[in-house]
Structures are given as structure tokens and as C-alpha cells.
Design an enzyme around this catalytic site. Structure first.
Site, PDB file in Angstrom:
ATOM      1  N   CYS A 222       1.235   1.223  22.338  1.00  0.00           N
ATOM      2  CA  CYS A 222       1.309   2.433  22.688  1.00  0.00           C
ATOM      3  C   CYS A 222       2.048   3.539  21.836  1.00  0.00           C
ATOM      4  O   CYS A 222       2.004   4.768  22.036  1.00  0.00           O
ATOM      5  CB  CYS A 222       2.112   2.080  23.907  1.00  0.00           C
TER       6      CYS A 222
ATOM      7  N   HIS B 122       4.328   9.562  26.161  1.00  0.00           N
ATOM      8  CA  HIS B 122       3.510   8.565  26.317  1.00  0.00           C
ATOM      9  C   HIS B 122       3.476   8.314  27.958  1.00  0.00           C
ATOM     10  O   HIS B 122       4.327   8.490  28.614  1.00  0.00           O
ATOM     11  CB  HIS B 122       4.150   7.127  25.741  1.00  0.00           C
TER      12      HIS B 122
ATOM     13  N   ASN C 110      -2.338   4.364  31.842  1.00  0.00           N
ATOM     14  CA  ASN C 110      -1.857   4.079  30.486  1.00  0.00           C
ATOM     15  C   ASN C 110      -3.145   3.586  29.559  1.00  0.00           C
ATOM     16  O   ASN C 110      -3.440   2.533  29.475  1.00  0.00           O
ATOM     17  CB  ASN C 110      -0.825   3.146  30.359  1.00  0.00           C
TER      18      ASN C 110
HETATM   19  C1  LIG Z   1       4.910  -3.052  35.865  1.00  0.00           C
HETATM   20  C2  LIG Z   1       5.622  -1.927  36.664  1.00  0.00           C
HETATM   21  C3  LIG Z   1       4.851  -0.809  37.486  1.00  0.00           C
HETATM   22  C4  LIG Z   1       6.271  -2.792  37.773  1.00  0.00           C
HETATM   23  O1  LIG Z   1       7.053  -2.258  38.868  1.00  0.00           O
HETATM   24  P1  LIG Z   1       8.376  -2.654  39.134  1.00  0.00           P
HETATM   25  O2  LIG Z   1       9.182  -1.807  39.985  1.00  0.00           O
HETATM   26  O3  LIG Z   1       9.158  -3.097  38.034  1.00  0.00           O
HETATM   27  O4  LIG Z   1       8.036  -4.061  40.024  1.00  0.00           O
HETATM   28  P2  LIG Z   1       8.382  -5.570  39.639  1.00  0.00           P
HETATM   29  O5  LIG Z   1       7.682  -5.834  38.466  1.00  0.00           O
HETATM   30  O6  LIG Z   1       9.864  -5.645  39.519  1.00  0.00           O
HETATM   31  O7  LIG Z   1       7.710  -6.153  41.085  1.00  0.00           O
HETATM   32  C5  LIG Z   1       8.134  -5.886  42.318  1.00  0.00           C
HETATM   33  C6  LIG Z   1       7.217  -6.518  43.381  1.00  0.00           C
HETATM   34  O8  LIG Z   1       6.153  -5.961  43.433  1.00  0.00           O
HETATM   35  C7  LIG Z   1       4.924  -6.803  43.269  1.00  0.00           C
HETATM   36  N1  LIG Z   1       3.828  -6.239  42.471  1.00  0.00           N
HETATM   37  C8  LIG Z   1       3.774  -6.072  41.118  1.00  0.00           C
HETATM   38  N2  LIG Z   1       2.477  -5.477  40.957  1.00  0.00           N
HETATM   39  C9  LIG Z   1       2.215  -5.083  42.255  1.00  0.00           C
HETATM   40  C10 LIG Z   1       1.034  -4.329  42.485  1.00  0.00           C
HETATM   41  N3  LIG Z   1      -0.349  -3.974  41.822  1.00  0.00           N
HETATM   42  N4  LIG Z   1       0.661  -4.169  43.899  1.00  0.00           N
HETATM   43  C11 LIG Z   1       1.650  -4.558  44.849  1.00  0.00           C
HETATM   44  N5  LIG Z   1       2.656  -5.308  44.550  1.00  0.00           N
HETATM   45  C12 LIG Z   1       2.861  -5.653  43.136  1.00  0.00           C
HETATM   46  C13 LIG Z   1       5.825  -7.914  42.255  1.00  0.00           C
HETATM   47  O9  LIG Z   1       4.988  -9.116  42.406  1.00  0.00           O
HETATM   48  C14 LIG Z   1       7.035  -8.135  43.018  1.00  0.00           C
HETATM   49  O10 LIG Z   1       7.056  -8.750  44.037  1.00  0.00           O
HETATM   50  P3  LIG Z   1       8.287  -9.523  44.392  1.00  0.00           P
HETATM   51  O11 LIG Z   1       9.583  -8.946  44.699  1.00  0.00           O
HETATM   52  O12 LIG Z   1       7.668 -10.306  45.827  1.00  0.00           O
HETATM   53  O13 LIG Z   1       8.165 -10.677  43.651  1.00  0.00           O
HETATM   54  C15 LIG Z   1       6.886  -1.494  35.873  1.00  0.00           C
HETATM   55  O14 LIG Z   1       7.692  -2.601  35.609  1.00  0.00           O
HETATM   56  C16 LIG Z   1       6.667  -0.950  34.683  1.00  0.00           C
HETATM   57  O15 LIG Z   1       6.207   0.345  34.648  1.00  0.00           O
HETATM   58  N6  LIG Z   1       7.030  -1.276  33.728  1.00  0.00           N
HETATM   59  C17 LIG Z   1       6.785  -0.879  32.148  1.00  0.00           C
HETATM   60  C18 LIG Z   1       5.391  -1.310  31.838  1.00  0.00           C
HETATM   61  C19 LIG Z   1       4.947  -0.462  30.671  1.00  0.00           C
HETATM   62  O16 LIG Z   1       5.382   0.663  30.562  1.00  0.00           O
HETATM   63  N7  LIG Z   1       4.099  -0.906  29.909  1.00  0.00           N
HETATM   64  C20 LIG Z   1       3.523  -0.462  28.840  1.00  0.00           C
HETATM   65  C21 LIG Z   1       4.081  -0.678  27.599  1.00  0.00           C
HETATM   66  S1  LIG Z   1       3.588   0.620  26.767  1.00  0.00           S
END
Ligand SMILES: CC(C)(COP(=O)(O)OP(=O)(O)OC[C@H]1O[C@@H](n2cnc3c(N)ncnc32)[C@H](O)[C@@H]1OP(=O)(O)O)[C@@H](O)C(=O)NCCC(=O)NCCS
Length: 321
Positions: A102, A242, A272
Site C-alpha cells: 500500500c 492511503h 482499499n
Molecule cells: C480489518 C478491520 C476493519 C477489522 O476491524 P476491527 O474493529 O479491528 O475488528 P476485529 O478484527 O477486532 O474483529 C471484531 C469482530 O468482528 C468480526 N468481523 C471481522 N470481519 C467482519 C465482517 N466483515 N463482518 C462482520 N464481522 C466481522 C470478527 O470476527 C470479530 O468477531 P469476534 O469478536 O466474535 O471474534 C481493522 O482491523 C482494520 O482496518 N485493520 C487494518 C487493515 C488495513 O489497513 N489493512 C491494509 C493494510 S494496507
């Protein structure tokens, strides 16, 4: 951008998720998907460069170099940049791919600007883009909802005016490998029926760990570039962040004290697009950009990689679009 729009509603029919969850956790409403056989990321890169050539009316034979920042190259080799160069008629250009996930576009922008500043080259094209749908597991709700496909490009040229790429800070930390990677298909774990059965050809991401890293480092590197160039929230015209997650963008802008109306954002429409997010922001906002505008571009990504670039915009966008 490809035509096909994959909405949160459609994703609800594919994995256990809701429009409400995706919108509140990421800010994304829809993303584009490049469909069809034999359609690699080059298709979008070629379209972006052709658009730029039509807009600037330059002869492709004048292009000295094409850098394509991507992690979803058409093939392992040759470089997708070579495929693009030939397709657009850039017969005098040398071309190569750049792999910084990214942050690829900010790495490419810095490298391309250095080629110009050295005096070696006069026209460098930097493309950023990815076909993330090619490496996403559409049974994994934690990754498939956040990425999309898209590509954009910029043309870099020399100038004697006080505009252009003014400063850059680039960083990387290989210990981030464990949190964000694609396991199989490379030389460490070549493709086999076993790697396919185990679904190892898709993005693996520990979302929470990546989130923590991104929030801290994107804000940190942005503040560093702002401070060392004596920029203030009054003199910054645009933050160009980004587009990984709206919450990460909000954290970066609030750390810099920049109001929402100066923050470029299109994550709601594209998700993204990895290497594509920053050139696509510049494309979407081009009409609003004025000569002399101070842009703070910031990115982070797999690797980990991150960085910030300070750009003084070189032309009135409304006259070009
Ligand atoms: C991926 C992201 C959106 C997840 O959001 P989050 O608030 O961190 O959520 P978590 O991973 O802690 O998961 C929370 C819960 O939601 C659930 N969940 C994950 N994806 C889900 C979806 N698409 N729909 C519904 N629930 C979902 C998880 O299973 C978890 O459930 P649990 O508590 O029962 O285990 C976030 O972590 C993020 O943006 N991370 C950075 C990613 C990024 O920038 N990547 C690119 C790099 S360039």
C-alpha cells in the site's frame, strides 16, 4: 476504475457480514472489481496511462521511464510496467514494477522524482494500482470486504518553479511480515495442489495488529514531514491519505489538526485498492487542486512499509480536467 460495483449488500450474500458492520468499521460502501478472462492489473494501468496521455497531449515516445507500484502483477515476470509501456507506445522507456504494497505509490513517487531531480530523465510515469480481487478469499469476511481493484498514474517532469515533490520520508520494517502477507506462490512456497487446497494463495491479515501499527506510524510520519517543512494546518491545503480504513484516516487528520474538508477521501466508493488509492484520490480531486497547493501524502502497508511525501501541486486542476 473497472465498471463492476461490488456493494456491501452483495457481500452480505457471500459472507457472514452486514452493510452496517462494514460501514461503521471501515467507511466502505462499495468497491470496483475487474471481471472477465485474461484481465490483469495491466488493463487498468494501460487505461490510466492512456487517459493521462490524452489529457497532457504528450507523445508516448517521450516517456523515459514507467514505474508500476503493484503487488498483483499480471505475472511473476515480465514486469507489468513493461506490458503497459508496450501497450501505450512508450517504446523509448525503461520500465519496472515496484513492490511496497500500500506504500508502493509513495515509494514510486519518491523514486521517480529522484530520477527527474538527478537530471537523468525528463518524463517519468508512476502508476499505482492493484487487482486485489485476484488475491482475496471471498469466503474470508475479515479481508474480502476491505479491498477493491483500481489504478491511477501521474506524470513527473522537470521544472524551474518552486513546485513538485518537495520532501519525502520512506520507512520499512520486515518484522511486519507475520501480520500481513500472502503465503504461497512465491519461491519460498511454490504453488502446488496442496497450497491451493489449503487456500494459501490469498491475503492473510491480522487486522487488529495491522490497524494498531497503521494508526501509529501513518500519523507519526505525517507529523514528521509537516514539522520539518514548517507546514501548519493553515498552510496545508490537502491531506492525501492511503485509503485503508476511515478510522485510520480520521486518526491521522486529527493528529495533524486538519479539518475534514481538507482530507481527500474516496474509500466509501473504492475500498482499499492498495497501490491505487493515492493516484485515484489525485484523479478524483484534480479539479479542486490549484497551483501551489501544499499536499501531504501519507501511506502505510504490508511489509511493513510506510511513508509521507510533501508535494507542492504544479498546475490548476480545473484547467486540465
Ligand atoms: C480489518 C478491520 C476493519 C477489522 O476491524 P476491527 O474493529 O479491528 O475488528 P476485529 O478484527 O477486532 O474483529 C471484531 C469482530 O468482528 C468480526 N468481523 C471481522 N470481519 C467482519 C465482517 N466483515 N463482518 C462482520 N464481522 C466481522 C470478527 O470476527 C470479530 O468477531 P469476534 O469478536 O466474535 O471474534 C481493522 O482491523 C482494520 O482496518 N485493520 C487494518 C487493515 C488495513 O489497513 N489493512 C491494509 C493494510 S494496507
Amino acid at each position: 476504475m473497472p465498471d463492476y460495483i461490488l456493494t456491501n449488500k452483495e457481500l452480505e450474500t457471500m459472507v457472514e457480514t452486514t452493510d452496517e458492520w462494514i460501514t461503521s468499521r471501515t467507511g466502505i460502501k462499495e468497491r470496483r472489481i475487474l471481471k472477465g478472462e485474461n484481465q490483469g492489473v495491466s488493463v487498468m494501468g494501460i487505461a490510466a496511462v492512456k487517459d493521462m496521455l490524452a489529457k497532457t497531449k504528450i507523445d508516448p515516445k517521450e516517456i523515459d521511464c514507467i514505474i508500476f507500484a503493484t503487488i498483483t502483477a499480471d505475472m511473476t515476470f515480465p514486469a507489468t510496467a513493461n506490458i503497459v509501456a508496450t501497450a501505450v507506445g512508450a517504446v523509448n522507456a525503461f520500465s519496472y514494477d515496484l513492490g511496497a504494497a500500500c506504500s508502493g505509490f509513495v515509494y514510486g513517487l519518491t523514486t521517480g522524482a529522484s530520477f527527474i531531480q538527478s537530471g537523468m530523465y525528463k518524463k517519468v510515469v508512476v502508476i499505482g494500482g492493484d487487482k486485489m480481487s485476484a488475491i482475496l478469499d471471498y469466503t474470508d469476511r475479515t479481508t474480502c470486504v476491505i479491498f477493491g481493484d483500481g489504478a491511477g498514474c501521474v506524470l513527473l517532469e522537470p521544472t524551474t518553479e518552486d513546485v513538485g515533490v518537495m520532501d519525502s520520508i520512506l520507512k520499512s520494517d520486515g518484522s511486519g511480515e507475520v501480520h500481513l502477507h500472502l503465503k504461497a506462490g512465491g519461491s519460498r512456497l511454490p504453488a502446488s495442489s496442496e497450497t491451493v487446497d489449503k487456500r494459501l494463495h490469498y491475503v492473510y491479515q491480522e487486522g487488529a495488529a495491522v490497524y494498531k501499527f497503521a494508526v501509529t506510524n501513518m500519523a507519526e510520519v505525517s507529523s514528521q514531514i509537516v514539522e520539518r517543512n514548517h507546514l501548519t494546518n493553515e498552510t496545508i491545503s490537502w491531506l492525501v491519505p492511503h485509503q485503508a480504513n476511515k478510522r485510520i484516516i480520521d486518526a491521522t487528520s486529527s493528529r495533524l489538526g486538519i479539518s475534514d474538508d481538507k482530507v481527500m477521501m474516496n474509500i466509501q466508493r473504492y475500498g482499499n485498492t492498495t497501490g491505487g488509492t493515492i493516484p485515484l484520490l489525485l484523479w478524483d480531486y484534480e479539479k479542486k487542486l490549484k497551483k501551489g497547493d501544499n499536499l501531504v501524502i501519507a501511506a502505510f502497508g504490508g511489509g511493513f512499509t510506510w511513508g509521507a511525501v510533501y508535494v507542492k501541486w504544479a498546475y490548476d486542476g480545473s484547467k486540465r480536467v
